[in-house]
Design an enzyme around this catalytic site. Structure first.
Site, short mmCIF file in Angstrom:
data_model
loop_
_atom_site.label_atom_id
_atom_site.label_comp_id
_atom_site.label_asym_id
_atom_site.label_seq_id
_atom_site.Cartn_x
_atom_site.Cartn_y
_atom_site.Cartn_z
CD GLU A 179 38.57 -23.22 -38.18
OE1 GLU A 179 38.63 -24.33 -38.26
OE2 GLU A 179 39.45 -22.42 -38.30
CG HIS A 255 36.34 -26.57 -34.48
ND1 HIS A 255 37.01 -27.61 -35.73
CD2 HIS A 255 36.80 -25.84 -35.16
CE1 HIS A 255 38.02 -27.46 -36.54
NE2 HIS A 255 37.46 -26.15 -36.06
CB CYS A 377 36.31 -34.85 -37.82
SG CYS A 377 36.98 -33.50 -35.94
#
Length: 455
Positions: A179, A255, A377
């Site tokens: 990721e 995350h 993000c």
């Protein structure tokens, strides 16, 4: 040689919407079906980029991807057995056959560029180049289709092979789920010096008996993190692998950057962020071989639920230009942190403690936040020395002129409402392509999109 940390933010795409595609991301699921505002989302992101550039930070721009993703829809057979269907026919066939697949192909999720890639600076790598590995994002279909375009874009911005090395994404299978930088943090005494690369994973890809979350998926595997460290030529003396606490993943921390953020010699994290947290912090401290500051937020001050709701840790921790690593750091947080009384009270307490974090800056990123993406993000961090920075495509670096051009571009091309009724609008593809074609000229990227190479 002097070095800086550059932040390359993903520019929100024209099809920004709330389709609730990300299982395990509570905000994404909660706001499914809410009417989005792509124009406002893009302008909010640009405002953040401009604010940081005005403060002296190096700020870059990553463009959106083509949506709906026609290469994906054609690869799934919606163009017919001979592949000769027009774009309109492909779109209609996909919507009629499986609207959820089409919705995935329409997602603007590449805006969250922390997931674009993992980046290691030249100070850490064996060959002295900056290394990029685009994330395969294979845990979610709508994100797994991004890495091919991500690679083209990164190669266009960081093109000089003397300074930059680009790797393909890892194999797209569960055992190597990757990721990107959302699960990677670099710690150092000073930019430009060898540091410690901190890889956080959710589970082992091959050891099925190892601890793992039970409710939500672990999107990053240990094996993927180890592979990236090998590809980037990292010395094991400067690498730390740690497992994210499975319980916080099940609480919505999909995350690591939802529960921890690091910069320089500082790691700002929740006390429940990692398995065996004392050992993890001790290893970082030993390998950093210099002053290391771990700011652990207790559950009494901020619960995991409050952290997920406010995105306290999905913040940007930045060293002010010209400051020493032991000096002034800025924490850029979303407006939701101020709206949460417990989180805001903690931040006032933090500032009073005289840690390296000397200021909190609040930004309104509500359109992104509703889909589960905060300040961290939206950005991909790339540490660059003077020569490397000079080799970056300069048209992608934020300044007053670029901000004005991109703001006008958004006002021209973006809709101010996007709901479920817009998903099947055949005009979307044309709108997106016209916008991206103009954007590649503004950012001097060349023909990076497949539709440009066909024309």
């Amino acid at each position: 040689m002097r070095a800086v940390e550059a932040n390359f933010d993903g520019l929100v795409g024209p099809t920004h919407n709330y389709s609730g595609l990300s299982f395990g991301n509570i905000a994404s699921a909660k706001n499914q079906g809410v009417v989005a505002n792509p124009k406002l989302a893009a302008l909010q992101g640009l405002k953040k980029m401009k604010a940081l550039a005005d403060m002296g930070f190096i700020q870059g721009v990553l463009p959106p991807q083509e949506r709906p993703c026609m290469t994906t829809l054609r690869a799934l057979g919606y163009a017919g057995s001979n592949g000769g269907g027009t774009d309109g026919e492909v779109i209609r066939a996909a919507i009629a056959s499986d609207p959820l697949v089409y919705s995935s192909a329409l997602s603007a999720s590449s805006m969250w560029s922390a997931n674009a890639a993992t980046v290691s600076p030249s100070a850490d790598t064996a060959d002295g180049r900056v290394h990029f590995t685009p994330a395969n994002l294979n845990n979610k279909f709508h994100r797994s289709i991004e890495h091919t375009q991500t690679s083209r874009t990164l190669r266009a911005i960081f093109a000089d092979e003397k300074h930059f090395a680009h790797h393909p994404a890892l194999p797209g299978c569960p055992q190597f789920g990757d990721e990107g930088a959302a699960n990677h943090t670099r710690l150092c005494r000073q930019y430009g010096e060898r540091g410690v690369e901190f890889f956080v994973y959710g589970a082992s890809g091959f050891d099925t008996a190892a601890p793992k979350p039970l409710k939500f998926p672990a999107r990053q595997t240990r094996e993927a993190s180890q592979a990236i460290a090998r590809l980037h030529g990292l010395d094991e003396k400067g690498v730390v692998f740690a497992q994210q606490n499975p319980q916080v993943i099940d609480a919505g921390v999909f995350h690591n950057d939802v529960i921890a953020v690091g910069n320089g010699h500082v790691l700002f994290c929740h006390e429940l962020a990692f398995r065996k947290q004392p050992e993890v912090l001790a290893e970082i401290s030993a390998k950093l071989a210099s002053e290391f500051v771990a700011i652990e937020v207790s559950a009494d001050d901020v619960s995991v639920e409050d952290a997920v709701q406010s995105y306290l840790f999905n913040s940007q921790l930045l060293t002010r230009p010209g400051a020493q690593m032991s000096g002034d750091m800025l924490l850029l947080v979303p407006e939701e942190c101020r709206s949460n009384a417990r989180v805001w009270a903690y931040l006032q307490k933090l500032l009073a403690q005289k840690t390296p974090i000397g200021e909190v800056l609040v930004m309104d990123l509500r359109e992104s936040m509703r889909n589960g993406g905060g300040p961290a993000c939206l950005r991909l961090r790339v540490e660059l020395n003077e020569q490397e920075l000079a080799a970056v495509n300069p048209a992608t670096l934020m300044n007053e002129a670029l901000y004005r051009r991109l703001t006008a571009w958004v006002e021209k091309h973006y809709r101010d409402q996007f709901g479920e009724g817009d998903l099947g609008d055949p005009a979307l593809l044309t709108e997106c392509r016209h916008a991206l074609d103009e954007l590649t000229q503004i950012l001097a990227l060349g023909p990076v999109y497949p539709f440009q190479r066909q024309s």
